[in-house]
Design a protein around this motif. Sequence first.
Motif, short mmCIF file in Angstrom:
data_model
loop_
_atom_site.label_atom_id
_atom_site.label_comp_id
_atom_site.label_asym_id
_atom_site.label_seq_id
_atom_site.Cartn_x
_atom_site.Cartn_y
_atom_site.Cartn_z
N TYR A 120 0.86 -1.19 0.00
CA TYR A 120 0.00 0.00 0.00
C TYR A 120 0.89 1.23 0.00
N ASP A 121 0.82 2.00 -1.05
CA ASP A 121 1.68 3.17 -1.23
C ASP A 121 0.86 4.26 -1.91
N PRO A 122 0.02 4.96 -1.11
CA PRO A 122 -0.97 5.87 -1.70
C PRO A 122 -0.35 7.04 -2.46
N VAL A 123 -0.95 7.40 -3.58
CA VAL A 123 -0.60 8.64 -4.27
C VAL A 123 -1.51 9.74 -3.72
N SER A 124 -1.30 10.98 -4.18
CA SER A 124 -2.18 12.06 -3.74
C SER A 124 -3.51 11.97 -4.49
N LEU A 125 -4.54 12.59 -3.93
CA LEU A 125 -5.85 12.63 -4.58
C LEU A 125 -5.72 13.22 -5.98
N ASP A 126 -4.92 14.27 -6.08
CA ASP A 126 -4.75 14.95 -7.36
C ASP A 126 -4.10 14.04 -8.40
N THR A 127 -3.04 13.37 -7.99
CA THR A 127 -2.34 12.44 -8.90
C THR A 127 -3.28 11.32 -9.33
N PHE A 128 -4.00 10.77 -8.37
CA PHE A 128 -4.93 9.68 -8.67
C PHE A 128 -5.98 10.14 -9.68
N GLY A 129 -6.53 11.32 -9.45
CA GLY A 129 -7.54 11.87 -10.35
C GLY A 129 -7.01 12.04 -11.77
N LYS A 130 -5.75 12.45 -11.88
CA LYS A 130 -5.17 12.64 -13.22
C LYS A 130 -4.85 11.32 -13.90
N MET A 131 -4.48 10.31 -13.08
CA MET A 131 -4.12 9.00 -13.65
C MET A 131 -5.31 8.30 -14.32
N TYR A 132 -6.49 8.53 -13.77
CA TYR A 132 -7.66 7.78 -14.26
C TYR A 132 -8.73 8.68 -14.87
#
Lengths: 281, 281
Positions: B221-233
């Motif tokens: 488990y190695d969470p990214v930021s909300l912003d990064t996650f939003g951009k990835m998907y």
Amino acid sequence: MQILLTGATGHLGTHITNQAIKQNIENFSIGVRNINKVSDTWKQALEVRELDYFNQESMVTAFKNIDLVIFIPSIIHPSYNRLPEVENLVYAAKIANVNHIMFIGYYADQYNNPFHMSPYFGYAERLLASSGLNYTYVRMAMYMDPLVDYLPELAELGKLIYPVGDGKINYISRHDIAKGIIAILSNQNLLGQRYLLSGHTYSMTELASILSNVAGSKINYDPVSLDTFGKMYDEPKGFGPLLASMYKAASMGLLEQHSSDFEKLTGDQPETFEHFLQQNY
Amino acid sequence: MQILLTGATGHLGTHITNQAIKQNIENFSIGVRNINKVSDTWKQALEVRELDYFNQESMVTAFKNIDLVIFIPSIIHPSYNRLPEVENLVYAAKIANVNHIMFIGYYADQYNNPFHMSPYFGYAERLLASSGLNYTYVRMAMYMDPLVDYLPELAELGKLIYPVGDGKINYISRHDIAKGIIAILSNQNLLGQRYLLSGHTYSMTELASILSNVAGSKINYDPVSLDTFGKMYDEPKGFGPLLASMYKAASMGLLEQHSSDFEKLTGDQPETFEHFLQQNY
């Protein structure tokens, strides 16, 4: 902090504006749809901006350089027709870089609340929660104020006819709601929370007894049906069933909500219904 | 009792329809936007009606002689754009004299939930409450199912990147949700309530460990930021921030919701995530 109160010429807006002037709240301005409705006293005391809840661009313009918008919903119904105003609020606040929204909501908003406006309030609070904006959500209990004008009719009828059964209702005066809001404005550390501005809770038998005392003649609690009530007060068309749906919520026990937020914010007790009527009737 | 399931060709609708056929639920029919998507097996097993959530009259026609409509929301976003379908649902149910609506909602609907669809769900439940119609409101926990297709990507990455912090999430399989709904259909005394169909609750560290076991390779488990996650998907455009907003709700602890409704309705335990992935990966 530059503050803009919308809906300032409405019933509640008037109370808030007058108290803001009296308390010397700094940088307090108002946004209204019709500037002609604004008194000269107010025009001398504060900045007045024009805005229309159903015109996004007018809201963006009115929100320019504003840090905190205090938003009082309109009285448009049904819920679906009132939604654009909160969508426009969020849209304009983002474009204009408003830092904080204080939304004045209502306590008839639980998931099972049959009040016809509960969908609107359920939507509005969640739109703010999902907007990324900073916000304060103030839920108000039911206003005492309309009883002042209604009391002569009840006295003549000799009956309080609200279709509430054994349900109890928490009531607060508009003056006290405004007082709670001014208390938040006076201490910015209080921003960012969810509040319930409530007063005192009454059964309809208790309320009838208070009304009797104030009117000086016997008023008994003798409820009509929801349907009858809706038909009696259906002006403008659709308003009767709307009002009846609020009393249906009360009959389900959903308006028997109380918090100590008013006391915590103001350091005072909210006015009792008896005192309020004695002062205003 | 004549039953119509809407959205039957969607992921959840397919599970419900297949289980309804298998369990011989009587008088079970389906409503779909595109009849060409319906398999011959289904066409032979049940009545198929055409309806479009954004066409009131098509809904009135499809609801003719139907006692119970099971309504699965579309996946349209943002919230405001999805609202007409629930307005049309209520409108058509009244015109067509539908006796009962079962609405399939979602658990990310609390007043402070930042999920971009929480306004829609907050509105929909209250619209039903204020409609005068009989209804059953089923809130679902998060689906396990998308992890089946996502797991190869996670295994290659060696990381579970959900931006959830220490938040926990309750997960349930679509199969179990359908099972809960079929249990309600099998006993009409269960109608008229509010349910939460939930499964098991996991921290993201626990989930990563389960995913590692099933994939046969280490996933941390190695969470990214909300912003990064939003951009990835973010495909289609807007979907990334929508998904991120759901994990933001989880990070706030808002998706750690559990009830025993599944067990009470079905007499069974919900499937664990490990068992579900072992069966389906």
